[in-house]
Design a protein around this motif. Structure first.
Motif, PDB file in Angstrom:
ATOM      1  N   SER A 137       2.435  16.564  -4.242  1.00 30.42           N
ATOM      2  CA  SER A 137       1.536  15.539  -4.395  1.00 30.42           C
ATOM      3  C   SER A 137       1.032  15.049  -5.920  1.00 30.42           C
ATOM      4  N   LYS A 138       0.767  16.262  -6.392  1.00 30.76           N
ATOM      5  CA  LYS A 138       0.442  16.090  -7.952  1.00 30.76           C
ATOM      6  C   LYS A 138       1.829  15.632  -8.751  1.00 30.76           C
ATOM      7  N   ARG A 139       2.730  16.207  -8.567  1.00 30.05           N
ATOM      8  CA  ARG A 139       4.105  16.031  -9.175  1.00 30.05           C
ATOM      9  C   ARG A 139       4.292  14.495  -9.018  1.00 30.05           C
ATOM     10  N   SER A 140       4.154  14.085  -7.522  1.00 27.05           N
ATOM     11  CA  SER A 140       4.598  12.737  -7.184  1.00 27.05           C
ATOM     12  C   SER A 140       3.766  11.773  -8.072  1.00 27.05           C
ATOM     13  N   LEU A 141       2.268  12.006  -7.959  1.00 26.63           N
ATOM     14  CA  LEU A 141       1.487  11.233  -8.774  1.00 26.63           C
ATOM     15  C   LEU A 141       1.715  11.183 -10.283  1.00 26.63           C
ATOM     16  N   LEU A 142       1.871  12.432 -11.166  1.00 27.58           N
ATOM     17  CA  LEU A 142       2.448  12.227 -12.266  1.00 27.58           C
ATOM     18  C   LEU A 142       3.583  11.426 -12.560  1.00 27.58           C
ATOM     19  N   ASN A 143       4.674  11.334 -11.711  1.00 27.66           N
ATOM     20  CA  ASN A 143       5.813  10.630 -11.789  1.00 27.66           C
ATOM     21  C   ASN A 143       5.408   9.360 -11.768  1.00 27.66           C
ATOM     22  N   ALA A 144       4.643   8.946 -10.771  1.00 30.93           N
ATOM     23  CA  ALA A 144       4.423   7.571 -10.409  1.00 30.93           C
ATOM     24  C   ALA A 144       3.226   6.977 -11.899  1.00 30.93           C
ATOM     25  N   VAL A 145       2.615   7.830 -12.426  1.00 29.47           N
ATOM     26  CA  VAL A 145       2.156   7.419 -13.732  1.00 29.47           C
ATOM     27  C   VAL A 145       2.906   7.164 -14.701  1.00 29.47           C
ATOM     28  N   LYS A 146       4.075   8.184 -14.691  1.00 26.56           N
ATOM     29  CA  LYS A 146       5.022   7.909 -15.851  1.00 26.56           C
ATOM     30  C   LYS A 146       5.804   6.499 -15.911  1.00 26.56           C
ATOM     31  N   ASN A 147       5.737   6.089 -14.498  1.00 28.85           N
ATOM     32  CA  ASN A 147       6.631   4.828 -14.433  1.00 28.85           C
ATOM     33  C   ASN A 147       5.765   3.550 -14.600  1.00 28.85           C
ATOM     34  N   LEU A 148       4.487   3.790 -15.046  1.00 32.38           N
ATOM     35  CA  LEU A 148       3.704   2.616 -15.261  1.00 32.38           C
ATOM     36  C   LEU A 148       4.057   1.878 -16.601  1.00 32.38           C
ATOM     37  N   LYS A 149       3.608   0.693 -16.798  1.00 32.67           N
ATOM     38  CA  LYS A 149       3.746   0.056 -18.000  1.00 32.67           C
ATOM     39  C   LYS A 149       3.095   1.066 -19.100  1.00 32.67           C
ATOM     40  N   PRO A 150       3.705   0.958 -20.478  1.00 32.19           N
ATOM     41  CA  PRO A 150       3.051   1.989 -21.645  1.00 32.19           C
ATOM     42  C   PRO A 150       1.463   1.959 -21.524  1.00 32.19           C
ATOM     43  N   LEU A 151       0.891   0.696 -21.775  1.00 37.98           N
ATOM     44  CA  LEU A 151      -0.446   0.652 -22.111  1.00 37.98           C
ATOM     45  C   LEU A 151      -1.382   0.908 -20.779  1.00 37.98           C
ATOM     46  N   GLU A 152      -0.721   0.423 -19.398  1.00 39.88           N
ATOM     47  CA  GLU A 152      -1.152   1.041 -18.419  1.00 39.88           C
ATOM     48  C   GLU A 152      -1.507   2.561 -18.174  1.00 39.88           C
ATOM     49  N   ARG A 153       0.021   3.257 -18.563  1.00 41.22           N
ATOM     50  CA  ARG A 153       0.120   4.703 -18.389  1.00 41.22           C
ATOM     51  C   ARG A 153      -1.197   5.308 -19.515  1.00 41.22           C
ATOM     52  N   ASP A 154      -1.054   4.921 -20.479  1.00 41.51           N
ATOM     53  CA  ASP A 154      -1.797   5.477 -21.755  1.00 41.51           C
ATOM     54  C   ASP A 154      -3.400   5.395 -21.311  1.00 41.51           C
ATOM     55  N   GLY A 155      -3.708   4.164 -20.614  1.00 48.54           N
ATOM     56  CA  GLY A 155      -5.170   3.886 -20.326  1.00 48.54           C
ATOM     57  C   GLY A 155      -5.449   4.839 -19.270  1.00 48.54           C
ATOM     58  N   VAL A 156      -4.679   5.123 -18.316  1.00 45.99           N
ATOM     59  CA  VAL A 156      -5.011   6.084 -17.073  1.00 45.99           C
ATOM     60  C   VAL A 156      -4.993   7.446 -17.596  1.00 45.99           C
TER      61      VAL A 156
END
Length: 76
Positions: A9-28
């Motif tokens: 689950s953690k790996r899936s979450l981190l992969n999903a975060v990587k797929n966010l737009k750069p500003l969204e990813r950086d903010g989260v």
């Protein structure tokens, strides 16, 4: 067992975060310390990115909606 499920689950979450737009990813990542550093406030993140804390909160809300879409089906 359960440990495998949590790490998966953690790996899936981190992969999903990587797929966010750069500003969204950086903010989260910055707000929750996913970047390996201390979590930061919306004010601190906004100052570093040139946005207000309100705008960073809006960006995070959109990021969570995008994460939810990415992760749909994993828990079913």
């Amino acid at each position: 067992g359960e440990a495998f499920g949590k790490s998966e689950s953690k790996r899936s979450l981190l992969n999903a975060v990587k797929n966010l737009k750069p500003l969204e990813r950086d903010g989260v990542s910055m707000h929750y310390g996913l970047n390996g550093k201390e979590p930061k406030s919306f004010t601190e993140i906004g100052e570093s990115k040139g946005y207000t804390k309100v705008r960073m909160h809006q960006i995070e809300k959109k990021a969570f909606l995008n994460l939810q879409k990415s992760l749909e089906g994993l828990c079913s």
